[in-house]
Motif scaffolding. Structure first.
Motif, PDB file in Angstrom:
ATOM      1  N   CYS A   1       0.826  -1.206   0.000  1.00  0.00           N
ATOM      2  CA  CYS A   1       0.000   0.000   0.000  1.00  0.00           C
ATOM      3  C   CYS A   1       0.863   1.260   0.000  1.00  0.00           C
TER       4      CYS A   1
ATOM      5  N   GLY B   1       0.147   2.024  -3.539  1.00  0.00           N
ATOM      6  CA  GLY B   1      -1.163   2.622  -3.357  1.00  0.00           C
ATOM      7  C   GLY B   1      -2.219   1.626  -2.913  1.00  0.00           C
ATOM      8  N   PRO B   2      -3.353   2.124  -2.402  1.00  0.00           N
ATOM      9  CA  PRO B   2      -4.398   1.237  -1.873  1.00  0.00           C
ATOM     10  C   PRO B   2      -5.070   0.357  -2.915  1.00  0.00           C
ATOM     11  N   ARG B   3      -5.166   0.820  -4.167  1.00  0.00           N
ATOM     12  CA  ARG B   3      -5.823  -0.002  -5.192  1.00  0.00           C
ATOM     13  C   ARG B   3      -5.047  -1.300  -5.430  1.00  0.00           C
TER      14      ARG B   3
ATOM     15  N   ALA C   1      -2.945  -2.586  -3.322  1.00  0.00           N
ATOM     16  CA  ALA C   1      -2.965  -3.324  -2.052  1.00  0.00           C
ATOM     17  C   ALA C   1      -4.258  -4.122  -1.891  1.00  0.00           C
ATOM     18  N   LEU C   2      -5.369  -3.603  -2.414  1.00  0.00           N
ATOM     19  CA  LEU C   2      -6.628  -4.336  -2.317  1.00  0.00           C
ATOM     20  C   LEU C   2      -6.560  -5.673  -3.045  1.00  0.00           C
TER      21      LEU C   2
ATOM     22  N   PHE D   1      -3.997  -1.974   6.641  1.00  0.00           N
ATOM     23  CA  PHE D   1      -4.361  -1.407   5.342  1.00  0.00           C
ATOM     24  C   PHE D   1      -4.884   0.020   5.499  1.00  0.00           C
ATOM     25  N   ALA D   2      -5.744   0.238   6.493  1.00  0.00           N
ATOM     26  CA  ALA D   2      -6.295   1.576   6.728  1.00  0.00           C
ATOM     27  C   ALA D   2      -5.202   2.560   7.139  1.00  0.00           C
TER      28      ALA D   2
ATOM     29  N   THR E   1      -2.832   3.404   4.291  1.00  0.00           N
ATOM     30  CA  THR E   1      -3.479   4.321   3.345  1.00  0.00           C
ATOM     31  C   THR E   1      -3.407   5.754   3.857  1.00  0.00           C
TER      32      THR E   1
ATOM     33  N   ARG F   1       0.200   6.973   3.513  1.00  0.00           N
ATOM     34  CA  ARG F   1       0.556   7.265   2.118  1.00  0.00           C
ATOM     35  C   ARG F   1      -0.063   8.584   1.657  1.00  0.00           C
ATOM     36  N   GLN F   2      -1.301   8.825   2.059  1.00  0.00           N
ATOM     37  CA  GLN F   2      -2.000  10.023   1.606  1.00  0.00           C
ATOM     38  C   GLN F   2      -1.488  11.284   2.299  1.00  0.00           C
TER      39      GLN F   2
ATOM     40  N   THR G   1      -1.790   9.240  11.147  1.00  0.00           N
ATOM     41  CA  THR G   1      -1.716   7.784  11.062  1.00  0.00           C
ATOM     42  C   THR G   1      -1.906   7.138  12.421  1.00  0.00           C
TER      43      THR G   1
END
Length: 280
Positions: free
Chosen positions: A40, A44-46, A48-49, A78-79, A82, A85-86, A93
């Motif tokens: 992630c 990125g989260p996409r 990672a999903l 994961f949360a 994310t 990263r953002q 965080t």
């Protein structure tokens, strides 16, 4: 563990393989969320999903067998990854870690059979030690469950933050050597955030209905800020790593861990690291 992280970064298939296989092994399944966090943070989260779908399969099996911790941590890491990263900031965080703890509490409340079994095991353990500690006060079943639920949430908040730290360290080790050290050494809570946490801590300590039992959630961000403060001071002074080893040994004593949180609160205004750097 660097080799494990490096292999996972060779591509999606490798990341899925590592996360899936780690999830099958007891204790090693705690590394599966960290691998997901690394993916992630890097891609990125996409992306990672896609890895999370496969990583969750063995962890769902563990959850059905009674161990829900790895699955909760997979979602929590994961949360948090994310958010990191953002925002590229540890403050939001770690604050988001409170939601991970609350989510873990809700999960435990939705599994009353598991909570009842856990309560029974703890009561048996306490009963076996009652002869050696006769001064230990007795607790009702309801009070015992309340304590266990709070500890369950705090434990998952702590582990989720630690696993995100591990994922960030892996990312820096592979792609930005020294970056994690610089980032973590500079982590300091903003004064208004520190004050808000202390206010919530006081309200929770006085048993405000909504916040009752959540005292440790509000101390945890200050504790991690205190750990960053100690690491930063050791780095500025170029001290031996033995100082850090001694520090973590002392953290086994709860009152000293609380003292670290107090120093982090003071650091929000005083900025110990900044003042020392100006003097050197």
């Amino acid at each position: 563990m660097r080799g494990l992280a490096q292999y996972a970064m060779n591509g999606r298939r490798q990341a899925i393989t590592v996360a899936f296989l780690c999830g099958l092994i007891p204790l090693a399944n705690m590394l599966s969320p960290a691998i997901l966090g690394l993916v992630c943070l890097r891609h990125g989260p996409r992306e990672a999903l896609l890895v999370a779908v496969w990583a969750a399969l063995p962890l769902l099996g563990w959850a059905m067998a009674g161990d829900i911790t790895p699955l909760i941590l997979l979602l929590g890491v994961f949360a948090l990854a994310t958010v990191l990263r953002q925002t590229s900031s540890w403050q939001p965080t770690i604050l988001a870690g409170i939601l991970v703890g609350v989510g873990a509490e809700l999960t435990l409340r939705l599994r009353p059979e598991f909570l009842a079994l856990l309560t029974e095991q703890v009561e048996m353990f306490l009963a076996s030690g009652a002869a050696e500690m006769p001064e230990m006060p007795e607790m009702s079943a309801g009070m015992m469950q309340g304590v266990l639920i709070s500890l369950f949430g705090v434990m998952h908040m702590f582990l989720a933050i630690c696993l995100v730290i591990l994922a960030r360290w892996w990312q820096a080790l592979l792609f930005n050597p020294g970056g994690f050290q610089q980032e973590f050494h500079q982590f300091r809570l903003q004064p208004r955030v520190a004050v808000a946490l202390m206010a919530l801590f006081v309200l929770a300590s006085f048993g405000v209905t909504v916040l009752a039992g959540w005292t440790m959630y509000f101390v945890m961000p200050l504790f991690f800020a205190g750990v960053a403060l100690v690491h930063g001071l050791v780095g500025i002074k170029h001290l031996s790593r033995l100082w850090l080893i001694a520090f973590y040994m002392l953290m086994l004593n709860p009152p000293l861990a609380q003292l670290v949180a107090v120093f982090a609160l003071a650091d929000s205004w005083y900025d110990f690291r900044g003042r020392i750097q100006k003097q050197t």
